[in-house]
Design a protein around this motif. Structure first.
Motif, PDB file in Angstrom:
ATOM      1  N   LYS A  37       0.783  -1.043   0.088  1.00 44.75           N
ATOM      2  CA  LYS A  37       0.036  -0.153  -0.106  1.00 44.75           C
ATOM      3  C   LYS A  37       0.904   1.318   0.020  1.00 44.75           C
ATOM      4  N   LEU A  38       1.272   1.611  -1.209  1.00 44.32           N
ATOM      5  CA  LEU A  38       2.334   2.818  -1.421  1.00 44.32           C
ATOM      6  C   LEU A  38       1.909   3.613  -2.536  1.00 44.32           C
ATOM      7  N   THR A  39       2.108   4.771  -2.351  1.00 47.64           N
ATOM      8  CA  THR A  39       1.557   5.771  -3.587  1.00 47.64           C
ATOM      9  C   THR A  39       3.025   6.556  -3.592  1.00 47.64           C
ATOM     10  N   LYS A  40       3.718   6.398  -4.763  1.00 45.63           N
ATOM     11  CA  LYS A  40       5.086   6.987  -5.037  1.00 45.63           C
ATOM     12  C   LYS A  40       5.056   7.631  -6.571  1.00 45.63           C
ATOM     13  N   LEU A  41       6.210   8.505  -6.790  1.00 39.39           N
ATOM     14  CA  LEU A  41       6.487   8.890  -8.174  1.00 39.39           C
ATOM     15  C   LEU A  41       7.726   9.084  -8.029  1.00 39.39           C
ATOM     16  N   LEU A  42       8.517   8.027  -8.854  1.00 34.60           N
ATOM     17  CA  LEU A  42      10.100   7.928  -9.151  1.00 34.60           C
ATOM     18  C   LEU A  42      10.246   8.107 -10.349  1.00 34.60           C
ATOM     19  N   THR A  43      11.534   8.606 -10.785  1.00 32.09           N
ATOM     20  CA  THR A  43      11.941   8.731 -12.082  1.00 32.09           C
ATOM     21  C   THR A  43      13.149   7.972 -12.200  1.00 32.09           C
ATOM     22  N   GLY A  44      13.549   8.178 -13.358  1.00 31.49           N
ATOM     23  CA  GLY A  44      15.026   7.593 -13.775  1.00 31.49           C
ATOM     24  C   GLY A  44      15.025   6.573 -15.013  1.00 31.49           C
ATOM     25  N   VAL A  45      16.060   5.986 -15.447  1.00 29.53           N
ATOM     26  CA  VAL A  45      16.142   5.291 -16.380  1.00 29.53           C
ATOM     27  C   VAL A  45      16.282   3.853 -16.117  1.00 29.53           C
ATOM     28  N   VAL A  59      12.398 -13.387  -0.510  1.00 31.81           N
ATOM     29  CA  VAL A  59      12.209 -12.145  -0.360  1.00 31.81           C
ATOM     30  C   VAL A  59      11.576 -11.431  -1.763  1.00 31.81           C
ATOM     31  N   SER A  60      10.906 -10.369  -1.522  1.00 29.65           N
ATOM     32  CA  SER A  60      10.534  -9.777  -2.869  1.00 29.65           C
ATOM     33  C   SER A  60      11.452  -8.695  -3.219  1.00 29.65           C
ATOM     34  N   LEU A  61      11.714  -8.389  -4.453  1.00 32.15           N
ATOM     35  CA  LEU A  61      12.417  -7.159  -4.566  1.00 32.15           C
ATOM     36  C   LEU A  61      11.611  -5.972  -4.783  1.00 32.15           C
ATOM     37  N   PHE A  62      12.216  -4.843  -4.735  1.00 33.45           N
ATOM     38  CA  PHE A  62      11.231  -3.504  -4.558  1.00 33.45           C
ATOM     39  C   PHE A  62      10.886  -3.687  -6.011  1.00 33.45           C
ATOM     40  N   TRP A  63       9.898  -2.608  -6.299  1.00 35.24           N
ATOM     41  CA  TRP A  63       9.199  -2.411  -7.917  1.00 35.24           C
ATOM     42  C   TRP A  63      10.371  -2.092  -8.637  1.00 35.24           C
ATOM     43  N   SER A  64      10.283  -2.806  -9.813  1.00 32.01           N
ATOM     44  CA  SER A  64      11.450  -2.687 -10.762  1.00 32.01           C
ATOM     45  C   SER A  64      11.446  -1.497 -11.608  1.00 32.01           C
ATOM     46  N   ASP A  65      11.615  -0.340 -10.852  1.00 30.01           N
ATOM     47  CA  ASP A  65      11.778   1.004 -11.095  1.00 30.01           C
ATOM     48  C   ASP A  65      13.059   1.646 -10.796  1.00 30.01           C
ATOM     49  N   ALA A  66      13.217   2.941 -10.916  1.00 28.90           N
ATOM     50  CA  ALA A  66      14.591   3.488 -10.748  1.00 28.90           C
ATOM     51  C   ALA A  66      15.268   3.182  -9.165  1.00 28.90           C
ATOM     52  N   THR A  67      14.466   3.162  -8.380  1.00 28.55           N
ATOM     53  CA  THR A  67      14.890   2.835  -6.931  1.00 28.55           C
ATOM     54  C   THR A  67      15.297   1.494  -7.023  1.00 28.55           C
ATOM     55  N   GLY A  68      14.386   0.336  -7.342  1.00 29.59           N
ATOM     56  CA  GLY A  68      14.562  -0.877  -7.185  1.00 29.59           C
ATOM     57  C   GLY A  68      15.450  -1.826  -8.272  1.00 29.59           C
ATOM     58  N   ILE A  71      15.506  -4.068   3.899  1.00 28.22           N
ATOM     59  CA  ILE A  71      16.462  -4.990   4.681  1.00 28.22           C
ATOM     60  C   ILE A  71      17.619  -4.339   5.129  1.00 28.22           C
ATOM     61  N   PHE A  72      17.954  -3.523   4.214  1.00 31.16           N
ATOM     62  CA  PHE A  72      19.324  -2.809   4.519  1.00 31.16           C
ATOM     63  C   PHE A  72      19.152  -1.503   4.796  1.00 31.16           C
ATOM     64  N   ALA A  73      20.074  -0.910   5.717  1.00 33.60           N
ATOM     65  CA  ALA A  73      20.164   0.439   5.903  1.00 33.60           C
ATOM     66  C   ALA A  73      21.002   1.183   5.132  1.00 33.60           C
ATOM     67  N   GLY A  74      20.958   2.609   5.295  1.00 30.45           N
ATOM     68  CA  GLY A  74      21.564   3.275   4.395  1.00 30.45           C
ATOM     69  C   GLY A  74      21.123   3.979   3.045  1.00 30.45           C
ATOM     70  N   ASP A  75      21.589   4.733   2.238  1.00 31.78           N
ATOM     71  CA  ASP A  75      20.989   5.385   1.129  1.00 31.78           C
ATOM     72  C   ASP A  75      21.567   5.292  -0.146  1.00 31.78           C
ATOM     73  N   LYS A  76      22.622   4.105  -0.217  1.00 28.87           N
ATOM     74  CA  LYS A  76      23.439   3.680  -1.255  1.00 28.87           C
ATOM     75  C   LYS A  76      22.771   2.215  -1.819  1.00 28.87           C
ATOM     76  N   SER A  77      22.836   2.282  -2.996  1.00 26.38           N
ATOM     77  CA  SER A  77      22.266   0.990  -3.685  1.00 26.38           C
ATOM     78  C   SER A  77      23.316  -0.225  -3.549  1.00 26.38           C
ATOM     79  N   LEU A  78      23.266  -1.399  -3.188  1.00 27.41           N
ATOM     80  CA  LEU A  78      24.267  -2.217  -2.790  1.00 27.41           C
ATOM     81  C   LEU A  78      24.211  -3.320  -3.923  1.00 27.41           C
ATOM     82  N   ILE A  79      25.119  -3.297  -4.819  1.00 27.55           N
ATOM     83  CA  ILE A  79      24.878  -4.259  -6.066  1.00 27.55           C
ATOM     84  C   ILE A  79      26.191  -5.099  -6.360  1.00 27.55           C
ATOM     85  N   THR A  80      26.954  -5.087  -5.474  1.00 28.16           N
ATOM     86  CA  THR A  80      28.324  -5.845  -5.451  1.00 28.16           C
ATOM     87  C   THR A  80      28.283  -6.560  -4.214  1.00 28.16           C
ATOM     88  N   ALA A  81      28.974  -7.953  -4.348  1.00 31.61           N
ATOM     89  CA  ALA A  81      28.931  -8.839  -3.020  1.00 31.61           C
ATOM     90  C   ALA A  81      29.814  -8.129  -1.979  1.00 31.61           C
TER      91      ALA A  81
END
Length: 749
Positions: free
Chosen positions: A2-10, A61-70, A322-332
């Motif tokens: 239950k979430l209303t958002k407006l995200l942008t990105g490529v 786990v569920s991944l977040f929306w497949s948008d710019a954030t997820g 699941i993770f704290a912080g404000d940076k995407s974590l994309i490496t092991a």
């Protein structure tokens, strides 16, 4: 959610052609639940494995929306890490469709580059990468139509699920979730859901019997409604979603129990420890009640969500992350070093304490006898395993490409897992873990062109004469070692196209740290595709590097003066500019056509300009620049209105006849099949499509300038669009769907 958002990105990788990653070649590299259960089916209230008829209990786990954030977490490295460290059995691909609105509305649209409706090929490509990751990690993937209004998207949903179920019809890892969270705001009651499902599920069943899970009313809180009036198909489970701080087990658990008692299975594809909006502190005690309930009833489930707490796109926070912080974590390495949120610690504990040894499960009941041995693990770089095989026994490997037997040793050939069958009939599992590879700064597959533009997998750059020898170069690194610390060598297999060496960087475009220093560079010698091999010895923690990179060098894009443009001019007018004789970059001679003809009675080319006749006219002038030594061919069309008013043009029939058979655009002209029926009825554009798909409508004014563009997904059949609101005047409309088009002339009075 239950979430209303407006995200942008490529969307990362959205420009890749659909299904480019090709999951069809993937094989399991770890022993996991899919090798044990096989494809998932149902039996009464149970979800079972088709391979062994055992009731399947999955946690993930569920991944977040497949948008710019997820999108950054839709990454094979992330999935592999989660399997190894969080011990997930399943993950959910939450595909953004078109709108975020949790009330089923249309106010908050997902950026078109990130949505299935706006960029279907990007989503299909990313799905393929994730299916491949699921196969290689031997876990399940839920392909989720993440919408609150799916029953209003039936046509494109049906096409989508028909496409992916055909693509993955033989892939046991895939689960299809056809509706995320129906809501009353979009009319998503059970009747609407069932009607939608009865159209979409058969499209899947034409290809596969894999499990289908169906969302239920009020944000998927009522699986019992599905059980009371079930979908007319096989292998269907009904969905419950809960957020522990909002939905207590006491209030909503009964809905699950009712469905189970009625003989229908439930899948909890999304749950959280926090409030339903993803925020607020986690409720540990309420979460514990729910996890105990799920475990006791063996209900497969996925936690929301695998991401960092604060988005690095819009800076919005979700404590359910699941993770704290404000940076995407994309490496092991980044994931290893990550800090968990309070919710993340709860989830990590729940997942890891329930971890199972799938290697042991695979050979349960068969790992006995004189030739049996305990499940064994080694590294890809170990070469062989000694001292494990039993004396006097012979063994057969299930996959010699991973590991084979030579005398008393297990020979390691690649990473993955195998079952070794002893001559006494016993079975034992050997797992070979992958060892990380090495990388060299800026060295990837790269395409550069003569006009200095370079693109690689992850970045853009420039091709410049960095070393002053007269040819273009691409900079790599000043270091002689890989990013991991091993000395490397680079060798071009096609030196007539590209050479590679360490050379002094002398150009003013060299960075201060590189100026007059030795830098590894690619040197372009001719057009074509070359292979460059990078080699480096293995070092602690990293395997040897022997990688081949594809380097392309192409001709550039030519240019034409900006004075060549759409314009209104007087009759009997002369201009010294406007129709140049040569291109700007390549100085290549330009030829022109006038409404598709070599000459016109209404205007002529004079030097670098033109002269008009005494009659009003409208002319589409096309500049044709042929391919030259260093530049690609180019075609550009502009419109001249002689006399200033296209309605007075004496050659309107000639002009419209020409443009209705040609696409006027700032790119090469392409003839397409006129196979769409279209007409105007007042201000209503009426058209008929033969297939479901994206329809684009381009509207041009009398100058040939674009005044309006529209696009949307339409199903097979007849449709209408009201063009009311456009200023009075003459227009040309071009309607396209795929390779088909229709064009027509319309005067709005």
């Amino acid at each position: 959610m239950k979430l209303t958002k407006l995200l942008t990105g490529v969307l990362a990788g959205a420009a890749i052609s659909a299904f480019a990653a090709d999951a069809s070649t993937a094989i399991p590299r770890k022993a996991g639940p899919v090798s044990y259960y096989g494809a998932l089916h149902t039996s009464g209230s149970k979800i079972i494995g088709a391979k062994n008829n055992q009731q399947a209990m999955l946690r993930g786990v569920s991944l977040f929306w497949s948008d710019a954030t997820g999108a950054s977490y839709y990454n094979p490295t992330v999935i592999s890490w989660a399997v190894d460290n969080l011990k997930i059995d399943v993950f959910r691909y939450a595909m953004a469709i078109q709108y975020y609105d949790s009330n089923g509305g249309t106010k908050n649209e997902v950026d078109k580059g990130n949505s299935y409706a706006g960029a279907p090929e990007g989503q299909l490509s990313m799905i393929d990468k994730m299916v491949k990751a699921a196969i290689e990690n031997d876990v399940y993937i839920i392909i989720d139509w993440h919408s609150h209004r799916a029953h209003l998207e039936t046509s494109i949903a049906k096409t989508f699920f028909e496409t992916v179920s055909k693509k993955y019809k033989d892939v046991p890892n895939v689960i299809y979730e056809i509706y995320n969270e129906p809501v009353s705001g979009s009319g998503g009651d059970w009747g609407a859901i069932k009607n939608y499902a009865n159209q979409v599920v058969p499209a899947i069943r034409n290809n596969t019997q894999n499990l289908v899970i169906v969302g239920t009313p009020n944000w998927s809180q009522h699986p019992e409604q599905g059980a009371r009036d079930p979908i007319a198909s096989t292998n269907i489970a009904y969905v419950l979603h809960f957020y522990a701080s909002t939905h207590s087990k006491g209030s909503f658990g009964g809905n699950v129990s009712s469905a189970l008692s009625a003989g229908y299975p439930v899948f909890i594809s999304e749950w959280g420890t926090t409030n339903a909006d993803g925020d607020g502190e986690p409720n540990a005690s309420a979460t514990s009640e729910w996890t105990s309930f799920m475990d006791q009833n063996m209900i497969p489930n996925c936690n929301w969500s695998l991401r960092q707490q604060t988005s690095d796109v819009d800076q919005k926070s979700e404590k359910s992350a699941i993770f704290a912080g404000d940076k995407s974590l994309i490496t092991a390495a980044a994931l290893d070093a990550a800090t968990y949120t309070s919710s993340g610690n709860i989830i990590k504990s729940y997942l890891t304490k329930n971890a199972r040894s799938w290697a042991d499960s695979l050979v349960k009941g068969k790992n006995t006898g004189s030739c049996a041995f305990k499940a064994t693990t080694a590294k890809q770089t170990d070469g062989k395993i000694s001292g494990v095989l039993k004396s006097g026994c012979t063994y057969t490997s299930s996959n010699d490409k991973i590991a084979s037997v030579s005398g008393s040793d297990i020979v390691i050939n690649d990473y993955g897992f195998v079952t070794l069958k002893g001559n006494d009939g016993s079975e034992s599992v050997v797992t070979i873990t992958q060892v990380a590879g090495q990388t060299i700064a800026n060295l990837e597959d790269i395409t550069c062109n003569y006009t200095n533009t370079c693109k690689s997998t992850s970045k853009t750059g420039r091709a410049i004469d960095f070393d002053g020898d007269g040819s273009l170069d691409y900079l790599l690194t000043m270091d002689d070692k890989t990013n991991e610390g091993s000395k490397f060598t680079l060798t071009s297999l096609d030196p007539s196209i590209v050479t590679v060496s360490k050379t002094t960087c002398t150009n003013n475009s060299c960075a201060n740290s590189q100026k007059n220093k030795q830098v590894w560079m690619l040197h372009f010698k001719s057009y074509g595709t070359a292979k460059v091999v990078a080699s480096a010895a293995a070092i602690t923690g990293f395997r040897a590097m022997q990688d081949t990179f594809e380097i392309k060098f192409t001709k550039g894009n030519d240019r034409i003066t900006e004075k060549y443009k759409d314009q209104k001019v007087a009759v009997n007018f002369e201009s010294a500019t406007g129709l140049p004789s040569a291109s700007l970059s390549g100085k290549t001679p330009i030829t022109y056509t006038f409404n598709g003809k070599e000459s016109s009675a209404y205007m002529v080319k004079l030097g670098e300009g033109f002269a008009t006749s005494s009659y009003p006219a409208i002319i589409a002038v096309t500049a044709n620049i042929p391919e030259s030594d260093n530049y690609l061919a180019m075609t550009k069309t502009v419109t001249f209105i002689i006399g200033g008013d296209s309605t007075l043009a004496m050659n309107k029939d000639e002009y419209y006849s020409y443009i209705n058979g040609t696409t006027i655009a700032m790119k090469p002209i392409r003839n397409v099949q006129n196979s769409l029926k279209a007409s105007m009825n007042g201000s209503m554009l009426q058209f008929t499509t033969k297939n479901t798909g994206l329809v684009k409508v381009d509207i041009y004014d009398a100058l040939g300038a674009s005044v309006k563009q529209m696009s949307d997904i339409y199903g097979k059949g007849s449709h209408a669009i009201d063009l009311k609101g456009l200023p009075n005047g003459s227009y040309t409309l071009v309607i396209r769907q795929g390779s088909h088009k229709a064009s027509l002339r319309w005067t709005n009075k």
